[in-house]
Write an enzyme that holds these catalytic residues in place. Sequence first.
Site, PDB file in Angstrom:
ATOM      1  N   HIS A 501       0.834  -1.207   0.000  1.00 20.57           N
ATOM      2  CA  HIS A 501       0.000   0.000   0.000  1.00 20.57           C
ATOM      3  C   HIS A 501       0.870   1.258   0.000  1.00 20.57           C
ATOM      4  O   HIS A 501       0.696   2.163  -0.799  1.00 20.57           O
ATOM      5  CB  HIS A 501      -0.915  -0.028   1.224  1.00 20.57           C
ATOM      6  CG  HIS A 501      -1.763   1.190   1.398  1.00 20.57           C
ATOM      7  ND1 HIS A 501      -3.136   1.125   1.432  1.00 20.57           N
ATOM      8  CD2 HIS A 501      -1.460   2.502   1.555  1.00 20.57           C
ATOM      9  CE1 HIS A 501      -3.629   2.344   1.608  1.00 20.57           C
ATOM     10  NE2 HIS A 501      -2.620   3.200   1.697  1.00 20.57           N
ATOM     11  N   GLU A 502       1.814   1.293   0.918  1.00 14.37           N
ATOM     12  CA  GLU A 502       2.626   2.503   1.052  1.00 14.37           C
ATOM     13  C   GLU A 502       3.555   2.700  -0.141  1.00 14.37           C
ATOM     14  O   GLU A 502       3.807   3.828  -0.560  1.00 14.37           O
ATOM     15  CB  GLU A 502       3.425   2.449   2.345  1.00 14.37           C
ATOM     16  CG  GLU A 502       4.102   3.764   2.679  1.00 14.37           C
ATOM     17  CD  GLU A 502       3.116   4.905   2.780  1.00 14.37           C
ATOM     18  OE1 GLU A 502       3.520   6.046   2.554  1.00 14.37           O
ATOM     19  OE2 GLU A 502       1.928   4.657   3.062  1.00 14.37           O
ATOM     20  N   HIS A 505       1.948   4.688  -2.697  1.00 17.92           N
ATOM     21  CA  HIS A 505       1.985   6.138  -2.489  1.00 17.92           C
ATOM     22  C   HIS A 505       3.286   6.736  -3.018  1.00 17.92           C
ATOM     23  O   HIS A 505       3.300   7.839  -3.563  1.00 17.92           O
ATOM     24  CB  HIS A 505       1.817   6.470  -1.011  1.00 17.92           C
ATOM     25  CG  HIS A 505       0.404   6.346  -0.546  1.00 17.92           C
ATOM     26  ND1 HIS A 505      -0.654   6.883  -1.232  1.00 17.92           N
ATOM     27  CD2 HIS A 505      -0.131   5.739   0.543  1.00 17.92           C
ATOM     28  CE1 HIS A 505      -1.778   6.616  -0.595  1.00 17.92           C
ATOM     29  NE2 HIS A 505      -1.485   5.917   0.483  1.00 17.92           N
ATOM     30  N   GLU A 533      -5.898   7.052  -1.634  1.00 18.79           N
ATOM     31  CA  GLU A 533      -6.018   5.974  -0.654  1.00 18.79           C
ATOM     32  C   GLU A 533      -6.630   4.720  -1.267  1.00 18.79           C
ATOM     33  O   GLU A 533      -6.140   3.606  -1.054  1.00 18.79           O
ATOM     34  CB  GLU A 533      -6.826   6.442   0.555  1.00 18.79           C
ATOM     35  CG  GLU A 533      -6.155   7.530   1.371  1.00 18.79           C
ATOM     36  CD  GLU A 533      -4.789   7.142   1.897  1.00 18.79           C
ATOM     37  OE1 GLU A 533      -4.399   5.968   1.779  1.00 18.79           O
ATOM     38  OE2 GLU A 533      -4.095   8.016   2.414  1.00 18.79           O
TER      39      GLU A 533
END
EC number: 3.4.24.3
Length: 965
Positions: A501-502, A505, A533
Amino acid sequence: MNKKSKINKVMLSISTMALSLGALQAPASAEEKVPYNVLKTKPVGIEKPVDEIGHVSKAEETLSFQERLKVGDFSQRPASIPNKAAVKQVKESYSMADLNKMNDQELVETLGCIKWHQITDLFQFNEDAKAFYKDKGKMQVIIDELAHRGSTFTRDDSKGIQTFTEVLRSAFYLAFYNNELSELNERSFQDKCLPALKAIAKNPNFKLGTAEQDTVVSAYGKLISNASSDVETVQYASNILKQYNDNFNTYVNDRMKGQAIYDIMQGIDYDIQSYLIEARKEANETMWYGKVDGFINEINRIALLNEVTPENKWLVNNGIYFASRLGKFHSNPNKGLEVVTQAMHMYPRLSEPYFVAVEQITTNYNGKDYSGNTVDLEKIRKEGKEQYLPKTYTFDDGSIVFKTGDKVSEEKIKRLYWAAKEVKAQYHRVIGNDKALEPGNADDILTIVIYNSPEEYQLNRQLYGYETNNGGIYIEETGTFFTYERTPEQSIYSLEELFRHEFTHYLQGRYEVPGLFGRGDMYQNERLTWFQEGNAEFFAGSTRTNNVVPRKSIISGLSSDPASRYTAERTLFAKYGSWDFYNYSFALQSYLYTHQFETFDKIQDLIRANDVKNYDAYRENLSKDPKLNKEYQEYMQQLIDNQDKYNVPAVADDYLAEHAPKSLTAVEKEMTETLPMKDAKMTKHSSQFFNTFTLEGTYTGSVTKGESEDWNAMSKKVNEVLEQLAQKEWSGYKTVTAYFVNYRVNSSNEFEYDVVFHGIAKDDGENKAPTVNINGPYNGLVKEGIQFKSDGSKDEDGKIVSYLWDFGDGRTSTEVNPVHVYEREGSYKVALIVKDDKGKESKSETTVTVKDGSLTESEPNNRPEEANRIGLNTTIKGSLIGGDHTDVYTFNVASAKDIDISVLNEYGIGMTWVLHHESDMQNYAAYGQANGNHIEANFNAKPGEYYLYVYKYDNGDGTYKLSVK
C-alpha cells in the site's frame, strides 16, 4: 489581542495529513471520525485518526527537525477511546443553516440534546457559519447557556456541555482562518468564556468519575485551548490532576480519564504559550507567574513517576514535555529544568522518556541541563538510530535503501523488495508511464525505515521528528517511508501487505501526481483523497502474472448491509476522518479497473496532466451517474458474496530460491524469442543480496482496436509470456515481472508499447565493463589548480586498476583525483578512461571552462543536481535576482581540514548560506553568521562532497561574492 500567533500558523500547517495504509492500532474514537479538516481545530497537529498512515504537509516536510521541535506540538495523546454508537435523536443531523433558523430558545434546547458531530458542517466556513458566528447576541446566548449548564450538570448528566463547547471551539477555529470573523479571534472576546469555564469548575461534580463527568473535564480543557484561561481556571484544573495522581493505579487504564487529563494539560499549555508569543512577554511578566505552582507540581509528579509501563508511557512523556514548557511559570523559574534533568537521569538512556527530556532541554533550555552540562541532541539521536536501526540494505544500484531494526529478518527485506517489483509492474501498466514527473527530487532514492515493533516505532518521533500515532508515514519531501514490523496479534495485515500500500503512495508521488504532496491546486480541498487511498489499497493486490486482484482483507471492510455502503458520489468525494472510505474507494477503483477501464484511465490522465478544472468536472459527472452507482453497488455485493474465494497476494518463495547461473545474453535471447521486441536493451543492476536485470524493448501488436482493447490484449499477452518463461528450465524466470508503457499506433495502424521486464540476474563469471564517473563539468581560473574527481567510478564485478586523464591541452595524468593547472583561457574537452582488473575499459568526457579573472556562477544551479562545482581556494561571483532564490555549489574535501567560507553581501539583501555534507543532507554541517556585510563561518571539514546553498529570504535583489578557502 489575537489568540493565535504567526508561529501558531506554522504549527497549524504542520498538522499531518493522512495519506496511506491502515495501521493496526485501536479504533479511531468518535471524535476522530469526522471530516478531516475538523481535526485541525487545535493548531497543533495532534488530532487525527490513529489508524491512518500519515503523509505530512508541506511545512512539516520543509522545516528542519530542530525547527519542528520549536513550533510543533510534540505532546502525545493517550490511546483512542473505542467508538460508541451515538444515541439517535429526533433528527439525524443538523446544518448551520438549520441552526440559523432557530430562535434562541430552540437553539439552546437543540444543542442540549444532540451530539456535536450531528452538526454536519461544524468547523466548515460557509455563509451559514459566517452568519451564525457574526451574531454576537447568539454567541453570548451560547456562552451564557454553557455557564448555566456548567453549574447544573450532574455525575449522570453532562447537560450537553460537550456540544456547546464544540460549537464555541468551531467559532474560534473559523475566526483564526477567516478575516470575516476576526473579532472572535481577539482574546478579549475569547475571555467571555471564562465565566462559563468557572461555572463548570465550581460545580461539585467537576471531577473525574463517571463517563459524563470525564466528558465535561475533557471539554473544559479543549475550550481553554481554543478560547483562553486565567489563574483561577488553571488553579481549578490542578484539582483534576491531583485527583488523577492520587488515584493513579485506578485511573491509568481508563482511556476517558487519560483523554480528559491530556486535554487539560494540552489546552492550558497551548493557551499560555500562545499568549506569550502574541503579547511578546516573558513568563515572569504574566498573570500566571508564581500563581499556578499547584498545577505545575502535579505535572511534575507525572513526569517523575519513575516506573514506566506500556500503559503509562504516553503519560510520563507528556509530563516531561509539559513540565519543561510550563516550568518557567513556577515561582521557582528553574523548576522545569530541574525536573526535566531529573527525568533524563531517571529513565533508561535512549528510551522514549529519556529522548523527550533531552529534546526539551535542547529546545527550551539552550542545551544545558540543570547542572550546566551540555546535552548534545544530535549525538544522542545518532546513537538512537544506531541502536534502533542498526541494519542497512541497498538495492537497485542504491536507489532503494532499507534501514531496519535488528529483529527485522533479511528474508522479510528480500520479500518486500520483490513485492515492490510486483506493485511497480502493475502500476506502470495501468498509468502507462514509467518516467519520473520531476527527476532530481529526493525520491530518486527511496529510503524505507522499518522498526522492530510498534513500541520501538514510537521512537521515530525522537529520531526523525515525525508523528507516530499511525501505522507508518511517507515523507515525499525526503523520499522516506517509516513503519514497523508487526505480529498477527498486532494486526490483521502483514507488513508486506501494508508495505505494498505505502509503496503505491511512493509511485503516485513520483509518476502520477505532479508536485510534492499537498502543494498545488490538485491537492486542495482533498480532491485526491479518495483516489490516492483507494488506489493504494487497490494496487496492494498486485500479482506477478494475474494483474491486480481484490484482497480478502480489504473486502472484509465492506458493510454486509447494502444500505450502509457508500454510494459512488460519497466515495468520489470522501475525505479523511472516516476509516471506511479506504475500503469503498478501493472497491470503486477495482470496479473501474475491471469493468470501465477507459474511465479509470481518464481519471489518471487528468491527474497526471494536472488538469484540475476537467478533473473536477469529470468527478462531478461520475458522481451523478446512476448507472455507475448501480453497477458499483452490484460489484461490491459480488465481492462480498465471493469473499472466501479471494486471498491476500504475497510474493512466492520462488523469489528467494537459489537459481542456477545463466548469462544475461542467453536470458535476453530466450526472452526476445518469447516476446519479439525491437531495440532490446539489457541492463544489470546491483543489490546487496543479488543482482537483477531489466530488459527493455518495443513490442508491435496487431491492428488497433482502440486503446482500451489494445491495453487488455497487451496485458494478456505479457501475462502469457511470463507464464511461458516460467515453464522453461531456468527457475530465475519465476522472478520476472513485466509492464508496458507509452501506448501509440504506428503508420501501419498497429499498436505499440515499450515493454520492461525485471528479474534476478545470475550471470556469474561474465565480466562487465567498469562504470566511469568524470564528475564534470568543471570551472576554474588560468594558472590556478582545478581539482578533478573520479568519485563514483566503480567496477561491480571486480576493481578498477588504472585511471587515465586527458585534460585537452596536451597533458595527461594517471592519478585518481588529479589537480591540473591550465595556462590559457578557454573551453577544454576532458576525458577519463578507467580499466578494470580483467582489462575492460570505459571512457567518459566532460568540459572545463577556464577563465582569466574571477569566476561567475552558472545558472541553473538551484538544486544539488545542478550545483556549480568549485574548488577550494576559489572566489566566485553570483546573484540572487527575481525568482532566482537559491544558488547551489559543490566542492570536495579530500582529507580533514579547516575550511573558511565567506559570502560578501554586496547589496545588503536578506540572504545567508548553509552547508551540507553528502552523508547527511537533512542537517547542517555549517551555516553562515552575519558579520557586517559578510556572512561567514569556519569549520573542521571531514572528507567528502559538500553542498553549499546560498539563498535569499526576502524579495530583495543583489549580487554576492563567495569565497571558499
